[in-house]
Design an enzyme around this catalytic site. Structure first.
Site, short mmCIF file in Angstrom:
data_model
loop_
_atom_site.label_atom_id
_atom_site.label_comp_id
_atom_site.label_asym_id
_atom_site.label_seq_id
_atom_site.Cartn_x
_atom_site.Cartn_y
_atom_site.Cartn_z
N SER A 1 -4.26 48.08 20.22
CA SER A 1 -3.05 47.27 20.12
C SER A 1 -3.39 45.83 19.73
O SER A 1 -2.71 45.21 18.89
CB SER A 1 -2.31 47.31 21.46
OG SER A 1 -1.12 46.58 21.40
N MET B 1 14.06 48.42 22.37
CA MET B 1 13.38 47.13 22.21
C MET B 1 12.93 46.93 20.76
O MET B 1 12.97 45.82 20.24
CB MET B 1 12.20 47.01 23.18
CG MET B 1 12.66 46.78 24.62
SD MET B 1 11.31 46.57 25.81
CE MET B 1 10.49 45.10 25.23
N ARG C 1 5.05 48.23 18.50
CA ARG C 1 4.37 49.02 17.47
C ARG C 1 4.47 50.52 17.71
O ARG C 1 5.17 51.22 16.99
CB ARG C 1 2.89 48.56 17.43
CG ARG C 1 2.08 49.05 16.24
CD ARG C 1 0.63 48.61 16.39
NE ARG C 1 0.03 49.15 17.60
CZ ARG C 1 -0.63 50.31 17.68
NH1 ARG C 1 -0.82 51.03 16.61
NH2 ARG C 1 -1.13 50.74 18.84
N LYS D 1 -1.62 42.35 25.22
CA LYS D 1 -1.28 43.71 24.76
C LYS D 1 -1.17 44.76 25.85
O LYS D 1 -1.23 45.96 25.57
CB LYS D 1 -2.24 44.19 23.66
CG LYS D 1 -2.50 43.22 22.55
CD LYS D 1 -1.30 42.43 22.11
CE LYS D 1 -0.25 43.25 21.39
NZ LYS D 1 0.98 42.39 21.16
N HIS E 1 -1.33 34.82 30.19
CA HIS E 1 -2.46 35.72 29.92
C HIS E 1 -3.73 35.17 30.58
O HIS E 1 -4.83 35.66 30.31
CB HIS E 1 -2.72 35.85 28.42
CG HIS E 1 -1.70 36.67 27.68
ND1 HIS E 1 -1.18 37.84 28.17
CD2 HIS E 1 -1.13 36.50 26.46
CE1 HIS E 1 -0.33 38.34 27.29
NE2 HIS E 1 -0.28 37.55 26.25
N PHE F 1 11.51 51.93 24.59
CA PHE F 1 10.73 51.49 23.43
C PHE F 1 11.63 51.36 22.19
O PHE F 1 11.62 50.32 21.52
CB PHE F 1 9.59 52.48 23.17
CG PHE F 1 8.74 52.11 21.99
CD1 PHE F 1 7.72 51.17 22.11
CD2 PHE F 1 8.97 52.69 20.74
CE1 PHE F 1 6.95 50.81 21.01
CE2 PHE F 1 8.20 52.33 19.65
CZ PHE F 1 7.19 51.40 19.78
N TYR G 1 0.20 50.04 32.78
CA TYR G 1 1.02 50.40 31.62
C TYR G 1 1.21 51.91 31.58
O TYR G 1 2.31 52.40 31.30
CB TYR G 1 0.33 49.89 30.35
CG TYR G 1 1.04 50.22 29.06
CD1 TYR G 1 2.00 49.36 28.52
CD2 TYR G 1 0.73 51.38 28.34
CE1 TYR G 1 2.65 49.66 27.32
CE2 TYR G 1 1.37 51.69 27.15
CZ TYR G 1 2.32 50.83 26.65
OH TYR G 1 2.95 51.13 25.46
P1 A3P Z 1 1.21 49.05 21.06
O1 A3P Z 1 0.66 48.04 20.12
O2 A3P Z 1 0.17 50.02 21.52
O3 A3P Z 1 2.41 49.73 20.54
P2 A3P Z 1 2.33 42.77 25.04
O4 A3P Z 1 3.79 42.60 25.19
O5 A3P Z 1 1.58 42.44 26.31
O6 A3P Z 1 1.84 42.03 23.85
O7 A3P Z 1 2.04 44.34 24.83
C1 A3P Z 1 2.36 44.94 23.61
C2 A3P Z 1 2.28 46.43 23.74
O8 A3P Z 1 3.35 46.91 24.57
C3 A3P Z 1 2.48 47.09 22.37
O9 A3P Z 1 1.68 48.27 22.38
C4 A3P Z 1 3.97 47.41 22.41
O10 A3P Z 1 4.40 48.37 21.49
C5 A3P Z 1 4.10 47.87 23.86
N1 A3P Z 1 5.50 47.90 24.30
C6 A3P Z 1 6.43 46.93 24.20
N2 A3P Z 1 7.61 47.36 24.67
C7 A3P Z 1 7.42 48.64 25.08
C8 A3P Z 1 8.28 49.63 25.66
N3 A3P Z 1 9.56 49.40 25.90
N4 A3P Z 1 7.75 50.83 25.96
C9 A3P Z 1 6.44 51.10 25.73
N5 A3P Z 1 5.58 50.19 25.18
C10 A3P Z 1 6.07 48.98 24.85
#
Ligand code: A3P
Length: 312
Positions: free
Chosen positions: A156, A251, A274, A65, A126, A248, A212
């Site tokens: 998250s 995606m 999310r 996450k 991971h 965001f 991040y």
């Molecule tokens: P949130 O749950 O806080 O929204 P991973 O890919 O390592 O599982 O991480 C997931 C987290 O990255 C999620 O956070 C997701 O929404 C966020 N994320 C994915 N793409 C993103 C983007 N383009 N910009 C910002 N956050 C992003």
């Protein structure tokens, strides 16, 4: 077909993507060499440890996450935007295979990587630093580590475990947060993970350590750091395209990255892409939880100079 921290993915026609695959019961945590894990990431251990990395491999390593999907997608765009190569039909989770993934009935991470013909191979992991296969260090492969502050990571992860049937039951928020502080999460303690990789980076290994929060604050600046680390010089047009596609909202709409093709994810419970914010923890932590968390955090993070931002 690939998975995320328990994401089961099949190559699907997009109109087929809502079809659910029958999944086994949720896995349970157990202690694996001092780290909490599920068998989905340990059952192929010897093959993972024997994995042959190459000098031109690029590994994207994160605690769950922390933005692995985001950075994987940025790298996929940077390296392969110019090729047709399945970009409109192959989910990101297949283009960037998940090294340690092993779920019976699904393609195995190591096998997918060994079959991957494109160069460089982009590889997701991971694993805590002490578990990374030796060959990555021997081959001096490039490693991009992304870290995210503990509070937003916990939030998250909670929502992810609610919607991902290949992860252990999260329970309620309060008990989840307690387990997070104890390190009883899949891939173990957040505290040990971020510190372990940070320490490794200090010894001059081939690691770029990103945050991040920095990516959210100024994506283009961090893209520049990524490119200079990887020796890439994208044209202005490519940079612009990457910035646009990796937003965001873009995606979230993109079925090949937003989890729509993942059979273990119940997007009705929570989206996979999310919120994408720094500071969402404020909507979840009570004042008391925050105080306890901060006190415990101070104790766990005394032996490091690693600093995180929980607000921007
Ligand atoms: P949130 O749950 O806080 O929204 P991973 O890919 O390592 O599982 O991480 C997931 C987290 O990255 C999620 O956070 C997701 O929404 C966020 N994320 C994915 N793409 C993103 C983007 N383009 N910009 C910002 N956050 C992003």
């Amino acid at each position: 077909m690939m998975l995320d921290a328990g994401i089961c993915v099949r190559s699907l026609e997009l109109d087929d993507r809502n079809q659910q695959m029958e999944l086994p019961p949720r896995p349970t945590l157990f202690d694996f060499r001092g780290v909490s894990m599920t068998t989905y990431f340990t059952d192929n251990w010897d093959n993972v440890q024997r994995f042959q990395a190459r000098p031109d491999d690029v590994l994207i390593a994160t605690y769950p996450k922390a933005g692995n999907t985001w950075v994987s997608y940025i790298l996929d765009l940077l390296y392969f935007s110019h090729t047709a190569e399945g970009r409109d039909s192959v989910p990101l989770f297949e283009r960037v295979p998940f090294l340690e993934l092993y779920v019976p009935g699904f393609p195995i991470g190591v096998d997918e990587l060994n079959e991957l013909t494109r160069k460089p191979r982009l590889i997701k992991t991971h694993l805590p630093v002490q578990f990374l296969p030796r060959s990555f260090w021997e081959q001096n492969s490039k490693i991009v580590y992304v870290a995210r502050n503990a509070k937003d990571t916990a939030v998250s992860y909670f929502h992810f475990d609610r919607m991902n049937l290949a992860q252990p039951e999260p329970g309620d928020w309060s008990s989840f947060l307690h387990r997070f502080m104890q390190g009883k999460m899949v891939f173990g303690s957040w505290y040990e993970h971020v510190k372990g990789w940070w320490q490794k980076k200090q010894s001059g290994s081939n690691i770029l350590y990103l945050f991040y929060e920095d990516l959210i604050e100024d994506t283009e600046r961090e893209l520049g750091a990524l490119c200079s680390f990887l020796g890439l010089a994208p044209t202005a047009a490519l940079t612009e395209a990457v910035m646009k596609e990796a937003l965001f909202d873009s995606m979230k709409r993109n079925a090949l990255v937003n989890g729509s093709t993942a059979t273990s994810l119940d997007l009705n419970v929570s989206p996979f892409i999310r919120k994408g914010k720094v500071g969402d923890w404020k909507n979840h932590f009570t004042v008391e939880q925050n105080e306890q968390f901060d006190e415990d955090y101070g104790e766990k993070m005394t032996n490091t100079d690693l600093q995180f931002r929980t607000v921007l």
